[in-house]
Design a protein around this motif. Sequence first.
Motif, PDB file in Angstrom:
ATOM      1  N   TYR A 184     -15.265 -34.438  17.632  1.00  0.00           N
ATOM      2  CA  TYR A 184     -15.800 -35.530  18.440  1.00  0.00           C
ATOM      3  C   TYR A 184     -16.344 -35.053  19.783  1.00  0.00           C
ATOM      4  O   TYR A 184     -16.574 -35.849  20.675  1.00  0.00           O
ATOM      5  CB  TYR A 184     -14.731 -36.615  18.619  1.00  0.00           C
ATOM      6  N   GLY A 185     -16.540 -33.726  19.880  1.00  0.00           N
ATOM      7  CA  GLY A 185     -17.224 -33.167  21.048  1.00  0.00           C
ATOM      8  C   GLY A 185     -16.389 -33.050  22.314  1.00  0.00           C
ATOM      9  O   GLY A 185     -16.934 -32.866  23.390  1.00  0.00           O
ATOM     10  N   LEU A 186     -15.059 -33.187  22.213  1.00  0.00           N
ATOM     11  CA  LEU A 186     -14.230 -33.016  23.415  1.00  0.00           C
ATOM     12  C   LEU A 186     -14.151 -31.531  23.758  1.00  0.00           C
ATOM     13  O   LEU A 186     -14.120 -30.678  22.865  1.00  0.00           O
ATOM     14  CB  LEU A 186     -12.817 -33.574  23.183  1.00  0.00           C
ATOM     15  N   ASN A 187     -14.094 -31.207  25.065  1.00  0.00           N
ATOM     16  CA  ASN A 187     -14.098 -29.788  25.425  1.00  0.00           C
ATOM     17  C   ASN A 187     -12.703 -29.164  25.300  1.00  0.00           C
ATOM     18  O   ASN A 187     -11.699 -29.866  25.153  1.00  0.00           O
ATOM     19  CB  ASN A 187     -14.742 -29.552  26.798  1.00  0.00           C
ATOM     20  N   GLU A 188     -12.677 -27.830  25.343  1.00  0.00           N
ATOM     21  CA  GLU A 188     -11.479 -27.100  24.936  1.00  0.00           C
ATOM     22  C   GLU A 188     -10.242 -27.449  25.754  1.00  0.00           C
ATOM     23  O   GLU A 188      -9.150 -27.595  25.204  1.00  0.00           O
ATOM     24  CB  GLU A 188     -11.742 -25.581  25.015  1.00  0.00           C
ATOM     25  N   SER A 189     -10.393 -27.610  27.079  1.00  0.00           N
ATOM     26  CA  SER A 189      -9.208 -27.882  27.908  1.00  0.00           C
ATOM     27  C   SER A 189      -8.612 -29.247  27.546  1.00  0.00           C
ATOM     28  O   SER A 189      -7.392 -29.408  27.476  1.00  0.00           O
ATOM     29  CB  SER A 189      -9.563 -27.801  29.392  1.00  0.00           C
ATOM     30  N   THR A 190      -9.485 -30.250  27.283  1.00  0.00           N
ATOM     31  CA  THR A 190      -8.996 -31.573  26.878  1.00  0.00           C
ATOM     32  C   THR A 190      -8.247 -31.481  25.545  1.00  0.00           C
ATOM     33  O   THR A 190      -7.180 -32.079  25.369  1.00  0.00           O
ATOM     34  CB  THR A 190     -10.179 -32.566  26.735  1.00  0.00           C
ATOM     35  N   ARG A 191      -8.807 -30.709  24.604  1.00  0.00           N
ATOM     36  CA  ARG A 191      -8.170 -30.545  23.292  1.00  0.00           C
ATOM     37  C   ARG A 191      -6.781 -29.931  23.442  1.00  0.00           C
ATOM     38  O   ARG A 191      -5.829 -30.341  22.764  1.00  0.00           O
ATOM     39  CB  ARG A 191      -9.038 -29.663  22.380  1.00  0.00           C
ATOM     40  N   ASN A 192      -6.672 -28.937  24.328  1.00  0.00           N
ATOM     41  CA  ASN A 192      -5.362 -28.304  24.544  1.00  0.00           C
ATOM     42  C   ASN A 192      -4.352 -29.271  25.158  1.00  0.00           C
ATOM     43  O   ASN A 192      -3.185 -29.306  24.748  1.00  0.00           O
ATOM     44  CB  ASN A 192      -5.504 -27.074  25.436  1.00  0.00           C
ATOM     45  N   ILE A 193      -4.811 -30.060  26.124  1.00  0.00           N
ATOM     46  CA  ILE A 193      -3.915 -31.048  26.757  1.00  0.00           C
ATOM     47  C   ILE A 193      -3.402 -32.042  25.711  1.00  0.00           C
ATOM     48  O   ILE A 193      -2.206 -32.343  25.653  1.00  0.00           O
ATOM     49  CB  ILE A 193      -4.650 -31.809  27.896  1.00  0.00           C
ATOM     50  N   ILE A 194      -4.317 -32.555  24.885  1.00  0.00           N
ATOM     51  CA  ILE A 194      -3.923 -33.543  23.870  1.00  0.00           C
ATOM     52  C   ILE A 194      -2.878 -32.941  22.918  1.00  0.00           C
ATOM     53  O   ILE A 194      -1.837 -33.560  22.648  1.00  0.00           O
ATOM     54  CB  ILE A 194      -5.154 -34.034  23.058  1.00  0.00           C
ATOM     55  N   ALA A 195      -3.163 -31.728  22.419  1.00  0.00           N
ATOM     56  CA  ALA A 195      -2.239 -31.088  21.468  1.00  0.00           C
ATOM     57  C   ALA A 195      -0.858 -30.889  22.091  1.00  0.00           C
ATOM     58  O   ALA A 195       0.167 -31.171  21.463  1.00  0.00           O
ATOM     59  CB  ALA A 195      -2.816 -29.757  20.988  1.00  0.00           C
ATOM     60  N   ASP A 196      -0.830 -30.422  23.338  1.00  0.00           N
ATOM     61  CA  ASP A 196       0.459 -30.179  23.999  1.00  0.00           C
ATOM     62  C   ASP A 196       1.223 -31.474  24.262  1.00  0.00           C
ATOM     63  O   ASP A 196       2.441 -31.536  24.072  1.00  0.00           O
ATOM     64  CB  ASP A 196       0.249 -29.423  25.324  1.00  0.00           C
ATOM     65  N   GLU A 197       0.492 -32.506  24.684  1.00  0.00           N
ATOM     66  CA  GLU A 197       1.178 -33.770  24.986  1.00  0.00           C
ATOM     67  C   GLU A 197       1.703 -34.438  23.717  1.00  0.00           C
ATOM     68  O   GLU A 197       2.809 -34.984  23.695  1.00  0.00           O
ATOM     69  CB  GLU A 197       0.244 -34.721  25.731  1.00  0.00           C
ATOM     70  N   LEU A 198       0.906 -34.413  22.657  1.00  0.00           N
ATOM     71  CA  LEU A 198       1.332 -35.017  21.383  1.00  0.00           C
ATOM     72  C   LEU A 198       2.606 -34.351  20.874  1.00  0.00           C
ATOM     73  O   LEU A 198       3.489 -35.015  20.320  1.00  0.00           O
ATOM     74  CB  LEU A 198       0.242 -34.853  20.321  1.00  0.00           C
ATOM     75  N   ALA A 199       2.681 -33.017  21.039  1.00  0.00           N
ATOM     76  CA  ALA A 199       3.794 -32.242  20.480  1.00  0.00           C
ATOM     77  C   ALA A 199       5.139 -32.574  21.130  1.00  0.00           C
ATOM     78  O   ALA A 199       6.187 -32.176  20.620  1.00  0.00           O
ATOM     79  CB  ALA A 199       3.498 -30.748  20.612  1.00  0.00           C
ATOM     80  N   LYS A 200       5.092 -33.343  22.226  1.00  0.00           N
ATOM     81  CA  LYS A 200       6.357 -33.659  22.921  1.00  0.00           C
ATOM     82  C   LYS A 200       7.235 -34.635  22.149  1.00  0.00           C
ATOM     83  O   LYS A 200       8.447 -34.651  22.303  1.00  0.00           O
ATOM     84  CB  LYS A 200       6.048 -34.232  24.314  1.00  0.00           C
ATOM     85  N   ASP A 201       6.615 -35.519  21.355  1.00  0.00           N
ATOM     86  CA  ASP A 201       7.384 -36.519  20.601  1.00  0.00           C
ATOM     87  C   ASP A 201       7.040 -36.372  19.114  1.00  0.00           C
ATOM     88  O   ASP A 201       5.954 -36.750  18.678  1.00  0.00           O
ATOM     89  CB  ASP A 201       7.023 -37.920  21.119  1.00  0.00           C
TER      90      ASP A 201
END
Lengths: 239, 239
Positions: B112-129
Motif C-alpha cells: 500500500y506504498g507505506l515507507n520503510e520506517s512506518t512499516r517497521n513501527i507497525i510491525a513492532d507495535e502489533l507484536a506487543k499484543d
Amino acid sequence: MNDISTSKDMHIEEHLGSSAFITDIVIGMSDGLTVPFALAAGLSGAVHSNAVVITAGVAEIVAGSIAMGLGGYLAGKTEQEHYQSELFREYDEVENLPEIEKSEVRVIFEEYGLNESTRNIIADELAKDKDKWVDFMMKYELGLERPDANRARNSAATIGISYIVGGLIPLTAYFFTPTPLEGLMISAILTVICLFIFGYFKSKVTGQPKIKGALKVTLIGIIAAAAAFLIARTFNNLI
Amino acid sequence: MNDISTSKDMHIEEHLGSSAFITDIVIGMSDGLTVPFALAAGLSGAVHSNAVVITAGVAEIVAGSIAMGLGGYLAGKTEQEHYQSELFREYDEVENLPEIEKSEVRVIFEEYGLNESTRNIIADELAKDKDKWVDFMMKYELGLERPDANRARNSAATIGISYIVGGLIPLTAYFFTPTPLEGLMISAILTVICLFIFGYFKSKVTGQPKIKGALKVTLIGIIAAAAAFLIARTFNNLI
C-alpha cells in the motif's frame, strides 16, 4: 522478503482455491447423492414401475445439475456485482469525504492497539495514493476480496458435474431389479456406502474427525430418503 | 470517532447480513422454482397420471429442501472449521516464528506504498499484543473473518424454507388438471410468471438491470424444464 511474499501468496492461493473447490464438490456431490436417492426412494413406496422411478431420477438429475450449476454461477455473479458497487462507493467517499475515510483508517488500527501517532502516520501516508487507499479500504475496512472472474464459471461447472456423478449412483440399482422396492433396497445399500465414503473423504480434506463426519453425512442422506419415502407414500394415498 | 466507528460497523453488518441472506433466498427459491417445475415437466412427457407427477414433486421438495438446507449448513460449518485451523496455525507462527510474521506485516503495508520506517513501527507495535496480532493476521493477511456461529444455522433454514415455497408453486397446477400435459401447460405459465417476478426482485436487490435479470432467470428455468422434458421422454422410450 520477496521470497517470503511469493511463497505466502501461493500458500494463500492454494488455501482459498482448494477450499472453494472442495466446498463446490461437497455441495454438488452431497446433493447429487442425496436428492435423486431420496426422490427414487420416495417414488419406490408409491409407484410400481422401475421405468417411472428411473425417468423421474433422470429428469431430476438434468434439472438439478442445471439449477445447482446456475446457483453457483448466480452466487458468484452476485458477489462480483456487490464488490463493484462497494468499490464505486469507496472511490466516491475517498474523493468527497477524505477526512472521514482517514478517521476510519485510524479506527481500524486503534482496534489493534497501535498508538495515536502511528495511526496518524498510516492515515496520512495511505491518503497519498487514492487507488491503493481504496484497495486498502475494500479489503481492510469492508473485508471484500476482488472476486476471481473465472471463479463463478468454474464453480458452476464443478457443482453441476459433481451433481450428475453423485446422482447417477443411486439410480443404477433400478436398472437391474424387477420392482421399485427391490431397486430401493440395492440403491439404499449402494448409496449409503457411497455417502459414507464421500463423507469420510470430505471430513479428511476439511480436517474433521473422519468417522464422525462420515456418519453425519450418511445419516442426513438416510433422513432425506426416509422423509421423502414416508411423505410421498402418505401423499399418494391421499390423492 | 466512536460514532463513526459504530455507524460504520452497523453499516458493514447490514451489508454483509443482507447480502448473505439474499444469496440464500436466491439459491433456495431459484432451485425450488426450477427443479420441481422441471422434474414435473420431465415426467409430464413420460407418465399419464397427475398423482405420479405430484408424488414425485413432493418427494423432490422434501429431499431437496433437506439437501439444500444441509448444503448451506455444511458450507457454513466448513468455513468455521477452516477458520479455526488457520487461527491455530497463526498462533503457532506468532509464537515460534515471530520474525517471519513481522516481515509479513511489513510486506502487507509495502503493497500500500507505506515507507520503510512506518512499516517497521507497525510491525513492532502489533507484536506487543499476541491476540491482537493474530487477529490482524487472520483478517488482513489471510482475509478471513471470524464466522458467525448462527450463520450456518440461519442459512440452512433460509435455503430450506425458500426451496419449499418455490417448489410448491409449479406443483399446484397438477392438482386442478385432469392430465399431466394439461398440468404442465398451467404449471409452465404459472412458473414462468413467478420466475419472472422472482428474477425481477432478485435483480432489484442486487442492483442489476431489472428486466434483463428477470429474463435471464426465466430463461434458465425454461431451459432446465425443456431439457428435463426431452431427456426424460427419450429415456422413457428407451427403457
